[in-house]
Design a protein around this motif. Structure first.
Motif, PDB file in Angstrom:
ATOM      1  N   GLY A   1      -1.003   5.483  -4.945  1.00 37.94           N
ATOM      2  CA  GLY A   1      -2.171   6.363  -5.012  1.00 37.94           C
ATOM      3  C   GLY A   1      -2.800   6.448  -6.389  1.00 37.94           C
ATOM      4  N   CYS A   2      -2.140   5.888  -7.422  1.00 35.80           N
ATOM      5  CA  CYS A   2      -2.687   5.911  -8.783  1.00 35.80           C
ATOM      6  C   CYS A   2      -3.748   4.829  -8.998  1.00 35.80           C
ATOM      7  CB  CYS A   2      -1.570   5.712  -9.805  1.00 35.80           C
ATOM      8  SG  CYS A   2      -0.335   7.026  -9.813  1.00 35.80           S
ATOM      9  N   LEU A   3      -3.959   3.965  -8.004  1.00 36.16           N
ATOM     10  CA  LEU A   3      -4.962   2.905  -8.142  1.00 36.16           C
ATOM     11  C   LEU A   3      -6.347   3.507  -7.875  1.00 36.16           C
ATOM     12  CD1 LEU A   3      -3.085   0.044  -6.209  1.00 36.16           C
ATOM     13  CD2 LEU A   3      -2.999   0.595  -8.648  1.00 36.16           C
ATOM     14  N   VAL A   4      -6.775   4.339  -8.789  1.00 35.49           N
ATOM     15  CA  VAL A   4      -7.930   5.205  -8.560  1.00 35.49           C
ATOM     16  C   VAL A   4      -9.244   4.447  -8.486  1.00 35.49           C
ATOM     17  CG1 VAL A   4      -6.837   7.232  -9.553  1.00 35.49           C
ATOM     18  CG2 VAL A   4      -8.035   5.626 -11.063  1.00 35.49           C
ATOM     19  N   LYS A   5      -9.311   3.197  -8.967  1.00 32.98           N
ATOM     20  CA  LYS A   5     -10.547   2.425  -8.925  1.00 32.98           C
ATOM     21  C   LYS A   5     -10.570   1.409  -7.784  1.00 32.98           C
ATOM     22  CE  LYS A   5     -11.731   2.853 -13.837  1.00 32.98           C
ATOM     23  NZ  LYS A   5     -12.122   2.135 -15.067  1.00 32.98           N
ATOM     24  N   LEU A   6      -9.539   1.440  -6.951  1.00 34.66           N
ATOM     25  CA  LEU A   6      -9.438   0.457  -5.875  1.00 34.66           C
ATOM     26  C   LEU A   6     -10.585   0.631  -4.877  1.00 34.66           C
ATOM     27  CD1 LEU A   6      -7.481  -1.859  -5.116  1.00 34.66           C
ATOM     28  CD2 LEU A   6      -6.405  -0.273  -3.513  1.00 34.66           C
ATOM     29  N   GLU A   7     -11.287  -0.480  -4.603  1.00 31.88           N
ATOM     30  CA  GLU A   7     -12.424  -0.445  -3.678  1.00 31.88           C
ATOM     31  C   GLU A   7     -12.155  -1.228  -2.396  1.00 31.88           C
ATOM     32  OE1 GLU A   7     -15.973  -1.749  -5.629  1.00 31.88           O
ATOM     33  OE2 GLU A   7     -15.684  -0.440  -7.360  1.00 31.88           O
TER      34      GLU A   7
ATOM     35  N   ILE B   1       5.549   2.750   6.606  1.00 30.75           N
ATOM     36  CA  ILE B   1       5.669   3.996   5.845  1.00 30.75           C
ATOM     37  C   ILE B   1       4.598   4.046   4.760  1.00 30.75           C
ATOM     38  CG2 ILE B   1       7.152   5.393   4.362  1.00 30.75           C
ATOM     39  CD1 ILE B   1       9.551   4.069   5.733  1.00 30.75           C
ATOM     40  N   VAL B   2       3.728   5.027   4.874  1.00 35.30           N
ATOM     41  CA  VAL B   2       2.681   5.262   3.878  1.00 35.30           C
ATOM     42  C   VAL B   2       2.737   6.745   3.522  1.00 35.30           C
ATOM     43  CG1 VAL B   2       0.213   5.240   3.388  1.00 35.30           C
ATOM     44  CG2 VAL B   2       1.235   3.408   4.770  1.00 35.30           C
ATOM     45  N   PRO B   3       3.211   7.102   2.330  1.00 38.68           N
ATOM     46  CA  PRO B   3       3.289   8.520   1.949  1.00 38.68           C
ATOM     47  C   PRO B   3       1.922   9.201   2.056  1.00 38.68           C
ATOM     48  CG  PRO B   3       4.466   7.135   0.376  1.00 38.68           C
ATOM     49  CD  PRO B   3       3.727   6.208   1.278  1.00 38.68           C
ATOM     50  N   ASN B   4       1.928  10.446   2.471  1.00 40.47           N
ATOM     51  CA  ASN B   4       0.684  11.193   2.644  1.00 40.47           C
ATOM     52  C   ASN B   4      -0.152  11.162   1.371  1.00 40.47           C
ATOM     53  OD1 ASN B   4       1.293  11.864   5.254  1.00 40.47           O
ATOM     54  ND2 ASN B   4       2.213  13.841   4.745  1.00 40.47           N
ATOM     55  N   GLY B   5      -1.426  10.869   1.534  1.00 41.08           N
ATOM     56  CA  GLY B   5      -2.354  10.854   0.415  1.00 41.08           C
ATOM     57  C   GLY B   5      -2.425   9.543  -0.316  1.00 41.08           C
ATOM     58  N   THR B   6      -1.539   8.595   0.014  1.00 43.50           N
ATOM     59  CA  THR B   6      -1.511   7.323  -0.711  1.00 43.50           C
ATOM     60  C   THR B   6      -2.835   6.580  -0.583  1.00 43.50           C
ATOM     61  OG1 THR B   6       0.866   7.124  -0.333  1.00 43.50           O
ATOM     62  CG2 THR B   6      -0.298   5.131  -0.969  1.00 43.50           C
ATOM     63  N   ILE B   7      -3.387   6.539   0.615  1.00 47.92           N
ATOM     64  CA  ILE B   7      -4.666   5.848   0.842  1.00 47.92           C
ATOM     65  C   ILE B   7      -5.831   6.829   0.874  1.00 47.92           C
ATOM     66  CG2 ILE B   7      -5.982   4.482   2.511  1.00 47.92           C
ATOM     67  CD1 ILE B   7      -3.429   3.018   3.230  1.00 47.92           C
ATOM     68  N   SER B   8      -5.624   7.984   1.460  1.00 47.87           N
ATOM     69  CA  SER B   8      -6.733   8.933   1.613  1.00 47.87           C
ATOM     70  C   SER B   8      -7.272   9.431   0.281  1.00 47.87           C
ATOM     71  CB  SER B   8      -6.289  10.122   2.469  1.00 47.87           C
ATOM     72  OG  SER B   8      -5.186  10.791   1.873  1.00 47.87           O
ATOM     73  N   ASN B   9      -6.468   9.369  -0.775  1.00 49.58           N
ATOM     74  CA  ASN B   9      -6.922   9.825  -2.087  1.00 49.58           C
ATOM     75  C   ASN B   9      -7.564   8.723  -2.924  1.00 49.58           C
ATOM     76  OD1 ASN B   9      -6.154  12.495  -1.754  1.00 49.58           O
ATOM     77  ND2 ASN B   9      -4.064  12.105  -2.465  1.00 49.58           N
ATOM     78  N   LEU B  10      -7.679   7.523  -2.356  1.00 52.59           N
ATOM     79  CA  LEU B  10      -8.345   6.439  -3.076  1.00 52.59           C
ATOM     80  C   LEU B  10      -9.855   6.638  -2.937  1.00 52.59           C
ATOM     81  CD1 LEU B  10      -6.093   3.436  -1.912  1.00 52.59           C
ATOM     82  CD2 LEU B  10      -5.967   4.701  -4.070  1.00 52.59           C
ATOM     83  N   SER B  11     -10.399   7.420  -3.822  1.00 54.01           N
ATOM     84  CA  SER B  11     -11.763   7.924  -3.662  1.00 54.01           C
ATOM     85  C   SER B  11     -12.839   6.845  -3.780  1.00 54.01           C
ATOM     86  CB  SER B  11     -12.035   9.016  -4.699  1.00 54.01           C
ATOM     87  OG  SER B  11     -11.895   8.503  -6.010  1.00 54.01           O
ATOM     88  N   MET B  12     -12.527   5.685  -4.389  1.00 55.14           N
ATOM     89  CA  MET B  12     -13.527   4.632  -4.552  1.00 55.14           C
ATOM     90  C   MET B  12     -13.474   3.600  -3.426  1.00 55.14           C
ATOM     91  SD  MET B  12     -14.950   5.657  -7.276  1.00 55.14           S
ATOM     92  CE  MET B  12     -15.987   4.267  -7.720  1.00 55.14           C
ATOM     93  N   LEU B  13     -12.575   3.784  -2.464  1.00 59.26           N
ATOM     94  CA  LEU B  13     -12.345   2.781  -1.426  1.00 59.26           C
ATOM     95  C   LEU B  13     -13.592   2.584  -0.550  1.00 59.26           C
ATOM     96  CD1 LEU B  13      -9.862   1.044  -0.783  1.00 59.26           C
ATOM     97  CD2 LEU B  13      -9.299   2.655   1.044  1.00 59.26           C
ATOM     98  N   LYS B  14     -13.946   1.297  -0.336  1.00 59.25           N
ATOM     99  CA  LYS B  14     -15.104   0.949   0.494  1.00 59.25           C
ATOM    100  C   LYS B  14     -14.730   0.134   1.731  1.00 59.25           C
ATOM    101  CE  LYS B  14     -18.291   0.583  -3.465  1.00 59.25           C
ATOM    102  NZ  LYS B  14     -19.210  -0.338  -4.197  1.00 59.25           N
ATOM    103  N   TRP B  15     -13.614  -0.593   1.637  1.00 58.91           N
ATOM    104  CA  TRP B  15     -13.235  -1.483   2.742  1.00 58.91           C
ATOM    105  C   TRP B  15     -11.721  -1.435   2.889  1.00 58.91           C
ATOM    106  CZ3 TRP B  15     -13.478  -7.564   2.394  1.00 58.91           C
ATOM    107  CH2 TRP B  15     -13.123  -8.116   3.637  1.00 58.91           C
TER     108      TRP B  15
END
Length: 799
Positions: A638-644, A655-669
């Motif tokens: 979840g620290c990959l904050v610029k991941l698009e 297994i995906v810990p809660n918030g791991t993907i949902s908190n990637l605020s720059m994600l487009k795809w």
């Protein structure tokens, strides 16, 4: 000597009457032959099935068992004997007058025939009946034996091999070479033909023309094989490519080159083979490519010349005459550059004729440009296509000035041959519409030489991931722009079409020029390290690529990565390790050594776990983990904050810990398709997504009412771009409206069904204009109707 005179008063008609009376028991020839034909038809079906099995076994390197070979010989002999019986029956003297097609024992017709004729024909008649009865029994017996032929084939014994002995608007300027080589092959004069010449002179085009000739006229050869070698090609890869071309399934990557060579030889030994081997750079052992005769066959050829052995003909291209000598080519052909007349003809063919004819000044400049290409076909085509559409005299004059600029060209230190091509490439490169398309071209050089690059799954995602294509709202807009760029590069002849519309290829000379532009020229600060598809077992030494900005090590055999100090590769922004299938672990220090990495492709590796140190990749924008073996993401992900862009296709992620993907605020795809079994984490992550952009998602879900209704509850900034519904009871689902905002269907959407009727009523896969899929109801109705009519349901997966 005493003589005994016997006076026999024989009533011939009475004897014949007895013979006729017995015929109903024996049957008549015509009906007997019909019965035999029916039994032979059954036998032929068995024979054809067995031959099909033999052909399949042949591809697996097996040979028919002795029992099967004997059975086939007996069937062949029986067919020959049946043909003889039919011929004898047709030639019977009385057949034409139907003497033996009577329904009663005697007739006035019979009695009118002379006694001796009757006796002779009756004898023939009975002989045929007996022969038919015997062959009918043999056919029945062979048919019954067919079921007991198991196994059909077995592994044959290895044979000693030795290399074949050496005995003493068609494209412009090519046809005379083609005719010469075809005549040489058809004449059986030799078996190894080398075509050599500088890069871009037309060797591959020539080879394709010869291949096309034998594809259309294939009576001489049982197998015609096409393989591309390329620089740094490994023998094992060539062997595997040959096996793939033949459909041969027995070769394994783990086997030695000798073992693979033996299997190729075993399969090809009794076949007339013509192999085209394009772009070789060093001597290759024909024995290990299967293109050799056994020592036994060689001895027979020397002592029994009248007994023709299977031909093994190799035609190869190379840039080096030395390689022709090393390969012991019996015929060497140098492909020369075109003369001035041919060069202008080729230039005209690839130019805009209206422009050339519209202005005498432009035509003069065009002729001067053609001269600067020095008769090199690839340069002529590249320059001509670059100038297509240029209608001003000034544009042509500037192009001529650029290509003649001695000050620019004397500083780059290229050979004369390479300089001609580089000038043409640079002119075409500069003529492209904008910098985005130019960058797209250069990035094609990251793939291995002669690699067929998949447009949808490889090339356009790369362009998106490295930021060349970045101005879009939803992902299908990015793909549409990517296809537009592909069209521009194809029109400029900087990318080549392949047999499949799904892939493109970069000419090896164009690739050389692109890599020269980004790395090899003096004063060029961009540094690319490209060592793709050359069977590397380890990364280059640190000092070789420590200053690199982009590094591609795709499609190699790297098994492990070294430990590096922090910020060792401080300039590196792109790392591609795609296709290193034996790479299982990522050392914790790797990511810390690349703090400015923005693009990382680990797809098709055997990685099972991501290190926690991945959190150091704070600049990362594109991450492809597709077809890796990871089952969980670390919380630090979840620290990959610029991941698009995050691609997790077919990872088995559970297994995906809660918030791991949902908190990637720059994600487009986000591509989470082909993850089985479907788990709950996708719902937990998507419903809580807090991104700043519209997120396009590719996903497979179970075709249950609960899962589909969940899609209605997703945030409006989540678009389901490609959806696969997986379930056998899909036809029982209610109707759903896909046009509601809750589905986020603002872009074109593709829906597919697994275990159901496959539909693709809307598609953005290839940038096509299509109506969006608005309702699931119509598709479900199609499924209901299909089941009602008893249609077989297809099994499909996302493409």
């Amino acid at each position: 000597m005493a003589c005994i005179n016997l006076n026999l008063d024989v009533d011939v008609n009475s004897c014949l009457s007895g013979l006729w009376a017995s015929l109903p028991v024996l049957g008549r020839p015509k009906s007997g032959i019909q019965k035999l034909d029916k039994e032979m038809a059954r036998l032929r079906v068995k024979r054809d099935d067995i031959k099909n099995q033999i052909d399949q076994a042949d591809r697996q390197g097996k040979i028919p068992t002795n029992e099967v070979s004997q059975w086939l010989r007996e069937v062949e002999e029986l067919e020959r004997q049946l043909a003889a019986i039919k011929q004898d029956f047709q030639s019977m003297s009385c057949f034409s007058c139907n003497c033996f097609n009577q329904t009663s024992g005697t007739s006035s017709q019979t009695q009118e025939v002379g006694d001796q004729v009757l006796i002779r024909e009756s004898s023939n008649y009975c002989s045929i009946i007996r022969r038919v009865a015997k062959k009918l029994g043999e056919a029945t017996e062979l048919t019954s034996r067919a079921g007991a032929l198991d196994p059909i084939a077995t592994v044959g014994p290895p044979e000693p091999t030795m290399m074949l002995p050496i005995s003493h608007r068609p494209p412009v300027g090519i046809e005379s070479y083609v005719e010469d080589i075809v005549s040489y092959i058809d004449g059986g004069e030799g078996n190894i033909i080398g075509i050599y010449g500088m890069g871009g002179v037309g060797k591959t085009t020539m080879l394709k023309r010869i291949q096309q000739h034998y594809h259309l006229n294939h009576a001489i050869f049982d197998r015609v094989i096409w393989v591309v070698a390329s620089k740094d090609c490994q023998l094992k890869r060539l062997q595997m490519d040959i096996a793939k071309s033949l459909g041969l399934e027995t070769l394994q990557e783990s086997e030695s080159e000798q073992t693979c060579g033996d299997k190729l030889f075993s399969y090809l030994k009794n076949k007339n083979c013509l192999m085209f081997l394009d772009d070789i750079w060093e001597h290759l052992n024909l024995q290990l490519l299967g293109m050799a005769h056994s020592a036994t066959e060689q001895s027979q050829q020397q002592h029994q010349q009248q007994h023709q052995q299977p031909r093994k003909v190799m035609v190869f291209t190379t840039r080096s005459e030395t390689v022709c000598a090393q390969m012991k080519a019996e015929k060497k052909i140098k492909v020369r550059c075109l003369d001035s007349e041919q060069a202008w003809q080729l230039f005209e063919q690839n130019s805009d004729g209206d422009v050339l004819s519209s202005d005498a000044g432009i035509k003069f400049l065009a002729e001067e440009l053609a001269k600067e290409c020095a008769g090199l076909p690839l340069a002529l085509v590249t320059v001509a296509r670059a100038m297509s559409g240029k209608r001003s005299w000034e544009a042509w004059k500037e192009a001529l000035h650029q290509i003649r600029d001695k000050h620019e060209w004397t500083t780059i230190g290229l050979s004369e041959d390479s300089l001609v091509m580089y000038k043409a490439f640079k002119l075409s490169y500069d003529s492209l519409e904008n910098d985005s398309i130019r960058e797209c071209l250069l990035y094609c050089a990251l793939w291995p030489e002669d690699y067929e690059i998949d447009k949808f799954y490889e090339l356009i995602p790369c362009w998106i991931g490295c930021g060349i294509i970045h101005e879009f709202n939803v992902i299908n807009e990015a793909f549409a722009k990517g296809y537009s760029h592909l069209e521009a590069l194809g029109a400029a002849s900087l990318l080549e079409k392949c047999d499949s519309d799904k892939v493109v290829k970069m000419h090896d000379v164009i690739r050389d020029m692109a890599l020269l532009m980004v790395s090899g020229l003096k004063g060029n600060k961009r540094k690319w390290m490209v060592k793709a598809g050359i069977a590397l077992s380890d990364l280059p030494r640190q000092e070789e690529w420590q200053e690199a900005e982009r590094a591609s090590f795709m499609c190699n055999k790297i098994t492990s990565l070294r430990e590096y100090r922090a910020s060792t590769f401080s300039k590196l922004s792109m790392l591609i390790l795609l296709g290193n299938r034996d790479l299982e672990t990522i050392p914790p220090s790797l990511f810390a050594s690349m703090p400015n990495l923005t693009y990382l492709d680990l797809s098709y590796c055997h990685i099972t776990e991501l290190p926690r140190e991945m959190c150091s990749l704070t600049e990362l924008r594109y991450l492809n983990l597709s077809n890796c073996h990871i089952t969980r993401l670390p919380i630090e992900f979840g620290c990959l904050v610029k991941l698009e862009y995050l691609l997790l296709v077919n990872t088995g992620l559970e297994i995906v810990p809660n918030g791991t993907i949902s908190n990637l605020s720059m994600l487009k795809w986000l591509d989470i398709s082909h993850i089985y079994p479907a788990t709950e984490w996708w719902w937990d992550e998507l419903k809580c997504f807090k991104g700043r952009h519209q997120l396009s998602v590719e996903i497979d879900i179970n075709a249950t009412t609960d899962d589909i209704e969940r899609l209605n509850m997703l945030s409006p900034n989540v678009s389901i771009w490609k959806l696969t519904l997986d379930g056998e009871n899909i036809s029982k689902l209610p109707n759903y409206d896909l046009g509601t905002p809750q589905w986020g269907c603002r872009d074109y959407m593709t829906i597919r069904y697994v275990y159901g009727v496959t539909t693709q009523r809307a598609s953005s896969l290839h940038g096509e204009a299509a109506e969006p899929t608005l309702t699931l109801a119509a598709d479900l109705h199609a499924i209901h109707e299909s089941q009602r009519l008893g249609s077989a349901l297809e099994t499909s997966s996302i493409v």
